[in-house]
Design a protein around this motif. Structure first.
Motif, short mmCIF file in Angstrom:
data_model
loop_
_atom_site.label_atom_id
_atom_site.label_comp_id
_atom_site.label_asym_id
_atom_site.label_seq_id
_atom_site.Cartn_x
_atom_site.Cartn_y
_atom_site.Cartn_z
N MET A 328 -17.24 12.50 5.85
CA MET A 328 -17.42 12.24 7.27
C MET A 328 -16.11 12.29 8.04
N HIS A 426 -19.47 5.67 3.53
CA HIS A 426 -20.68 5.03 4.03
C HIS A 426 -20.41 4.30 5.34
N LEU A 429 -20.25 6.91 7.99
CA LEU A 429 -21.60 7.38 8.34
C LEU A 429 -22.31 6.34 9.20
N LYS A 432 -21.12 6.55 12.73
CA LYS A 432 -21.68 7.73 13.42
C LYS A 432 -23.12 7.45 13.88
N THR A 482 -28.08 13.12 4.85
CA THR A 482 -26.92 13.51 4.04
C THR A 482 -27.13 14.83 3.31
N LEU A 488 -24.89 16.82 9.10
CA LEU A 488 -23.59 16.28 8.69
C LEU A 488 -22.47 16.85 9.55
N ARG A 492 -20.03 14.58 11.83
CA ARG A 492 -18.59 14.63 11.58
C ARG A 492 -17.81 14.83 12.87
#
Length: 548
Positions: A328, A426, A429, A432, A482, A488, A492
């Motif tokens: 990420m 994690h 993520l 995000k 994921t 993703l 990102r």
């Protein structure tokens, strides 16, 4: 909070996604802390903590490796544990300040004591490479100008102290140096003695931690000598503005002690362009202006684990829960972390994203000999011949429970992408996902709007982002998110450089958005007040929002 399973422990590690970094601690970190606090060993000296002092050295080596410092080069790095990042930042600037003006002191001692040090005619150690308006020359330290003397690079200055000390009685040399040093004279007498016309400055971004202001006050420089460079739309230091500031310092002959790069700002999780700062250091060194680079990575240092491969063949790589391998981290953030090894000093806080109990910070020196410029011995302690941590830096007596906590947590989890790296992935993520939540939480018919502070990537419209989030992210499972490359890639590119997800709320009447800044600020302050625990008499369960 976002809960993530830790492969190496039978518990869940948690990390807050905004506000003050405050998390559950790892079981190993807590166990190490509790095991040591019972014995109350003191790492002021190896006699006070014979076992834990050795552990502190080991922790230092681990942190050096984590950020990329080379532990086997000519200038071996060195680290010690502090009670937090504030102490680390203050100490780093203290060391940089003393090193900056050391050549002036050496010059005075040698000039006023001719024949004190006898060098062979071909001795190269008293000649130093000097940059002056793009021209390079080698000059004897006694002949160097004041401006050039205070603009030598750190390794040159550290080697100067070492080489001169090898040619005379160390105790006698140290007494003479101390007599004319900044530490003895204080700023007023020092500037008067050495005819310094401009007070030195430290440069950082406007998003710096307030510990830098504390450092300026405590070092006697004054808050006004901290130049805070504007940030860009991502709340990172603006490299173009830094360039202008440095150019002005060259023109006005203002000494620059250090440029501080924030790698993970407290409010925004932003990472300053460390690569650009390193490039500017090389540029201005050729113009005759040199400064150290200190990195405040108290917040972001542990994200370096994501970049490190795991070489332990005993650890299985086949856990189906860990098939997610797309990082990420943005390319920008990854690049700044790769440049940590180029900084002269780095502050890291294991009690933040190392997930160990408070209080555990660390100051890392690329050139370990920098520690001698903040060295003070206690007359009542026999520090012996082994490594004594308490003679360096600000703290004297130092509880060592943090050291054991950090070491055990490091050894159990691992400072690589399969250990701390997967935990922090994690967390990234989760941040995000929170960004997506703030962006889409307000419906069209609501009388308010909500925006993340960090802008969307260039070329991405608000409508496209909302549509993408509702179609591919909202309500989707962890596996769906994921295992979809487009999702993703989208994630990102959004959010902060690390895990902070600051947002703001504004109100609207019909389709007309409020354009009064004061009213908007008042609304956000009130939201913060209502959702915050402002005194110990309040019951947090009565708050209308609980992020868990």
């Amino acid at each position: 909070m976002y809960h993530v399973p830790c492969r190496y422990e039978q518990n869940y590690v948690t990390s807050t996604l905004d506000g003050l970094p405050c998390s559950d601690t790892t079981l190993s970190g807590t166990l190490g802390y509790l095991a040591n606090i019972l014995y109350n060993s003191n790492n002021i000296d190896c006699a006070g903590g014979p076992v834990t002092t050795a552990m502190e050295v080991e922790v230092g080596e681990q942190l050096c490796e984590m950020i990329g410092y080379e532990t086997y080069n000519t200038h071996k790095p060195w680290v010690h544990i502090t009670c937090g990042g504030t102490i680390g930042n203050i100490e780093a600037l203290w060391a940089a300040q003393n090193i900056k003006f050391f050549p002036l002191v050496v010059q005075k001692v040698m000039t006023e004591n001719p024949g004190l040090i006898s060098f062979p005619d071909d001795e190269a150690s008293i000649f130093y490479q000097i940059y002056d308006t793009e021209k390079v020359s080698f000059q004897n330290i006694t002949e160097v100008s004041i401006w050039n003397a205070i603009n030598m690079d750190i390794d040159c200055t550290v080697d100067m102290a070492k080489s001169i000390g090898n040619h005379m009685n160390g105790e006698k040399f140290n007494k003479l140096i101390d007599k004319y040093s900044l530490s003895s004279l204080g700023w007023y007498n020092f500037m008067k003695m050495y005819k310094l016309e401009e007070a030195p400055v430290v440069i950082c971004s406007a998003a710096c931690h307030y510990s830098l202001l504390k450092a300026m006050v405590l070092l006697g420089l004054g808050k006004d000598q901290l130049i805070q460079v504007p940030t860009d739309e991502h709340d990172r230091l603006n490299a173009q503005e830094l360039d202008k500031t440095l150019s002005d310092c060259v023109e006005r002959k203002i000494p620059v002690i250090s440029v501080v790069s924030i790698q993970g700002s407290t409010e925004f999780g932003a990472m300053d362009p460390l690569e650009d700062i390193i490039i500017l250091r090389e540029k201005y060194m050729k113009k005759g202006l040199y400064f150290s680079v200190h990195v405040d990575a108290a917040f972001g240092g542990y994200f370096s684990c994501i970049l490190r491969e795991n070489n332990d063949l005993s650890i299985s790589q086949d856990n189906p829960e860990e098939k997610w391998v797309d990082s990420m981290l943005s390319n920008y953030t990854r690049n700044q972390l790769n440049f940590l090894k180029m900084a002269d000093s780095v502050t890291i806080d294991p009690h933040k994203y190392g997930f160990v109990p408070l209080s555990a910070g660390a100051i890392c020196y690329r050139n370990g000999l920098m520690k001698h410029f903040v060295k003070l011995k206690a007359s009542y302690i026999d520090h012996g011949f082994n490594e004594s941590m308490g003679i360096y830096g600000i703290e004297g007596s130092r509880q060592s429970a943090a050291v054991v906590s950090v070491l055990l947590s490091h050894n159990v989890i691992g400072l690589d992408k399969c250990g701390y790296g997967i935990i922090l992935e994690h967390c990234l993520l989760g941040s995000k996902m929170m960004y997506c939540n703030w962006l889409t939480i307000a419906k069209d018919e609501d009388n308010f709007v909500c925006f993340p502070v960090m802008p969307l990537p260039k070329g991405t419209t608000l409508e496209y982002a909302k549509t993408f989030i509702k179609k591919f992210i909202t309500g989707k499972s962890f596996e769906d998110i994921t295992q979809t490359k487009n999702t993703l890639e989208f994630l990102r590119g959004i959010g902060s450089d690390t895990v902070m997800t600051p947002f703001l709320v504004n109100f609207k009447t019909g389709d007309v958005l409020n354009d009064n800044i004061e009213k908007c600020n008042k609304l956000n302050v009130e939201i913060h007040r209502r959702l915050s625990l402002v005194n110990t008499r309040q019951n947090n369960k009565r708050k209308p929002l609980s992020a868990t």
